[in-house]
Design a protein around this motif. Structure first.
Motif, PDB file in Angstrom:
ATOM      1  N   UNK A 119       0.820  -1.219   0.000  1.00 12.32           N
ATOM      2  CA  UNK A 119       0.000   0.000   0.000  1.00 12.32           C
ATOM      3  C   UNK A 119       0.844   1.256   0.000  1.00 12.32           C
ATOM      4  N   UNK A 120       2.133   1.122  -0.232  1.00 10.28           N
ATOM      5  CA  UNK A 120       3.047   2.262  -0.358  1.00 10.28           C
ATOM      6  C   UNK A 120       4.309   1.770  -1.047  1.00 10.28           C
ATOM      7  N   UNK A 121       5.113   2.713  -1.568  1.00 12.34           N
ATOM      8  CA  UNK A 121       6.367   2.268  -2.183  1.00 12.34           C
ATOM      9  C   UNK A 121       7.429   2.130  -1.091  1.00 12.34           C
ATOM     10  N   UNK A 122       8.216   1.060  -1.152  1.00  7.48           N
ATOM     11  CA  UNK A 122       9.288   0.904  -0.154  1.00  7.48           C
ATOM     12  C   UNK A 122      10.364   1.975  -0.328  1.00  7.48           C
ATOM     13  N   UNK A 123      11.053   2.285   0.756  1.00  6.28           N
ATOM     14  CA  UNK A 123      12.160   3.246   0.653  1.00  6.28           C
ATOM     15  C   UNK A 123      13.346   2.629  -0.069  1.00  6.28           C
ATOM     16  N   UNK A 124      13.560   1.333   0.168  1.00  2.00           N
ATOM     17  CA  UNK A 124      14.670   0.631  -0.493  1.00  2.00           C
ATOM     18  C   UNK A 124      14.176  -0.737  -0.962  1.00  2.00           C
ATOM     19  N   UNK A 125      14.538  -1.103  -2.184  1.00  2.00           N
ATOM     20  CA  UNK A 125      14.367  -2.497  -2.622  1.00  2.00           C
ATOM     21  C   UNK A 125      15.758  -3.063  -2.881  1.00  2.00           C
ATOM     22  N   UNK A 126      16.078  -4.129  -2.167  1.00  2.00           N
ATOM     23  CA  UNK A 126      17.377  -4.793  -2.348  1.00  2.00           C
ATOM     24  C   UNK A 126      17.239  -5.951  -3.332  1.00  2.00           C
ATOM     25  N   UNK A 127      18.265  -6.140  -4.136  1.00  2.00           N
ATOM     26  CA  UNK A 127      18.403  -7.362  -4.911  1.00  2.00           C
ATOM     27  C   UNK A 127      18.851  -8.440  -3.917  1.00  2.00           C
ATOM     28  N   UNK A 128      18.046  -9.480  -3.761  1.00  2.00           N
ATOM     29  CA  UNK A 128      18.197 -10.438  -2.660  1.00  2.00           C
ATOM     30  C   UNK A 128      19.191 -11.550  -3.023  1.00  2.00           C
ATOM     31  N   UNK A 129      20.294 -11.594  -2.342  1.00  2.00           N
ATOM     32  CA  UNK A 129      21.293 -12.658  -2.488  1.00  2.00           C
ATOM     33  C   UNK A 129      21.640 -12.971  -3.944  1.00  2.00           C
ATOM     34  N   UNK A 130      22.067 -11.973  -4.729  1.00  2.00           N
ATOM     35  CA  UNK A 130      22.389 -12.257  -6.136  1.00  2.00           C
ATOM     36  C   UNK A 130      23.481 -13.307  -6.299  1.00  2.00           C
ATOM     37  N   UNK A 131      24.295 -13.506  -5.254  1.00  2.00           N
ATOM     38  CA  UNK A 131      25.390 -14.476  -5.359  1.00  2.00           C
ATOM     39  C   UNK A 131      24.887 -15.872  -5.742  1.00  2.00           C
ATOM     40  N   UNK A 132      23.641 -16.184  -5.378  1.00  2.00           N
ATOM     41  CA  UNK A 132      23.128 -17.528  -5.662  1.00  2.00           C
ATOM     42  C   UNK A 132      23.004 -17.780  -7.161  1.00  2.00           C
ATOM     43  N   UNK A 133      22.847 -16.716  -7.928  1.00  2.00           N
ATOM     44  CA  UNK A 133      22.733 -16.880  -9.382  1.00  2.00           C
ATOM     45  C   UNK A 133      24.072 -16.639 -10.076  1.00  2.00           C
ATOM     46  N   UNK A 134      25.121 -16.353  -9.300  1.00  2.00           N
ATOM     47  CA  UNK A 134      26.395 -15.976  -9.916  1.00  2.00           C
ATOM     48  C   UNK A 134      27.463 -17.039  -9.779  1.00  2.00           C
ATOM     49  N   UNK A 135      27.468 -17.758  -8.647  1.00  2.00           N
ATOM     50  CA  UNK A 135      28.640 -18.581  -8.357  1.00  2.00           C
ATOM     51  C   UNK A 135      28.848 -19.710  -9.361  1.00  2.00           C
ATOM     52  N   UNK A 136      27.747 -20.216  -9.981  1.00  3.85           N
ATOM     53  CA  UNK A 136      27.928 -21.333 -10.920  1.00  3.85           C
ATOM     54  C   UNK A 136      28.202 -20.849 -12.347  1.00  3.85           C
ATOM     55  N   UNK A 137      28.282 -19.548 -12.546  1.00  2.00           N
ATOM     56  CA  UNK A 137      28.437 -19.037 -13.918  1.00  2.00           C
ATOM     57  C   UNK A 137      29.867 -18.540 -14.161  1.00  2.00           C
ATOM     58  N   UNK A 138      30.209 -18.438 -15.444  1.00  2.00           N
ATOM     59  CA  UNK A 138      31.531 -17.905 -15.763  1.00  2.00           C
ATOM     60  C   UNK A 138      31.549 -16.418 -15.401  1.00  2.00           C
ATOM     61  N   UNK A 139      32.748 -15.876 -15.298  1.00  2.00           N
ATOM     62  CA  UNK A 139      32.893 -14.484 -14.869  1.00  2.00           C
ATOM     63  C   UNK A 139      32.051 -13.510 -15.669  1.00  2.00           C
ATOM     64  N   UNK A 140      32.151 -13.583 -17.000  1.00  2.00           N
ATOM     65  CA  UNK A 140      31.434 -12.577 -17.793  1.00  2.00           C
ATOM     66  C   UNK A 140      29.933 -12.845 -17.809  1.00  2.00           C
ATOM     67  N   UNK A 141      29.550 -14.133 -17.773  1.00  2.00           N
ATOM     68  CA  UNK A 141      28.111 -14.438 -17.745  1.00  2.00           C
ATOM     69  C   UNK A 141      27.489 -13.926 -16.447  1.00  2.00           C
ATOM     70  N   UNK A 142      28.193 -14.176 -15.338  1.00  2.00           N
ATOM     71  CA  UNK A 142      27.713 -13.695 -14.047  1.00  2.00           C
ATOM     72  C   UNK A 142      27.622 -12.179 -14.032  1.00  2.00           C
ATOM     73  N   UNK A 143      28.643 -11.542 -14.568  1.00  2.00           N
ATOM     74  CA  UNK A 143      28.665 -10.076 -14.629  1.00  2.00           C
ATOM     75  C   UNK A 143      27.441  -9.550 -15.392  1.00  2.00           C
TER      76      UNK A 143
END
Ligand SMILES: NC(=O)c1ccc[n+]([C@@H]2O[C@H](COP(=O)([O-])OP(=O)(O)OC[C@H]3O[C@@H](n4cnc5c(N)ncnc54)[C@H](OP(=O)(O)O)[C@@H]3O)[C@@H](O)[C@H]2O)c1
Length: 254
Positions: A68-92
């Motif tokens: 019922x209102x806009x949040x003050x901050x929206x965090x990207x939640x634990x992006x590391x979970x989608x990064x660790x299995x990928x190559x450097x540039x793909x993760x980037x």
């Protein structure tokens, strides 16, 4: 206490609606931060992590509806979970796309600002090292306190430097790593961290130390007990010995 921190997936994806139902008249008095990155699976019973841009965008807009209102901050939640299995540039590239969605949503007014919340900053720092330019989060939410192992503590600090996020916009989280029932909290004596003799409990010192390890301006802590909350608020006034912090950091580095 001036802020409420929650997430799209907390309480089985019901926390936003619960907050609006229970405290709609009070929510405007608090800084409200939330996180997106976990979504219900096809069965709707389990949560899966994803940095899919369309899902992130949808979750932010749904959060605004539910709160019922806009949040003050929206965090990207634990992006590391989608990064660790990928190559450097793909993760980037995945990280850059996801951050781009949050930045666009903030610019369009769906939230005040955006940030990155990470339980283990190492894969995030590694992806950014690959040259993700133009990522400028308004806040970082990092694990904080005595339960954070040295590699994760330093990776969080590296990330703050790379992204040029000053301590005023760094927040800590989970100062007890989820529970004070772990026997370790009864076994430790933390009085050596105090600048002088002060009356306080071990959880109070541990909570206060979370503001120093790493240096952060706010700490997101969980409690369902009003006496604990009172203790935590009082603990923010404890004076901590800078020398003891230095010694502690030397010890965990070795
Ligand atoms: N990104 C992630 O993966 C992730 C994961 C976990 C947490 N988080 C973040 O961290 C925040 C807090 O995490 P959390 O709740 O899991 O862990 P936490 O804050 O480290 O610990 C919460 C526990 O500490 C106890 N406690 C709090 N104050 C106390 C006191 N004064 N004396 C004794 N016990 C006390 C609480 O018990 P009572 O209820 O009895 O007070 C509760 O069991 C969350 O809001 C979230 O933002 C993020």
């Amino acid at each position: 206490m001036r802020g409420i921190d929650t997430a799209y997936n907390y309480r089985g994806f019901t926390s936003h609606r619960a907050l609006a139902r229970v405290a709609a008249d009070l929510l405007g008095e608090f800084t409200l931060s939330t996180k997106v990155g976990y979504f219900p699976d096809d069965s709707g019973e389990r949560s899966v992590h994803s940095l899919d841009p369309a899902r992130l965008r949808d979750a932010i807009r749904r959060s605004v509806d539910d709160l019922g209102r806009s949040p003050d901050v929206v965090f990207l939640h634990n992006p590391e979970l989608a990064l660790s299995a990928r190559s450097g540039t793909e993760g980037r590239d995945r990280l850059a796309d996801a951050c781009g969605v949050l930045a666009d949503e903030a610019a369009a007014g769906w939230c005040g600002t955006w940030g990155i919340a990470t339980w283990d900053a190492r894969p995030v720092a590694a992806a950014i090292e690959q040259g993700v330019a133009g990522i400028q989060p308004g806040a970082l939410l990092l694990r904080a306190g005595l339960s954070v192992a040295h590699p994760i503590l330093t990776a969080g600090e590296t990330l703050t430097r790379m992204l040029k996020v000053p301590p005023e916009r760094c927040w800590g989280m989970s100062p007890f790593s989820g529970s004070t029932a772990d026997p370790v909290w009864n076994a430790v004596d933390l009085r050596a961290f105090l600048a002088d003799q002060q009356q306080c409990t071990t959880p109070q010192v541990a909570f206060r130390l979370a503001y120093e390890l790493p240096p952060v301006a706010r700490v997101a802590v969980g409690t369902s007990n009003v006496d604990h909350l009172r203790d935590l608020c009082a603990a923010t006034q404890l004076a901590i010995s800078g020398t003891a912090i230095h010694r502690y950091r030397d010890l965990i580095t070795g």
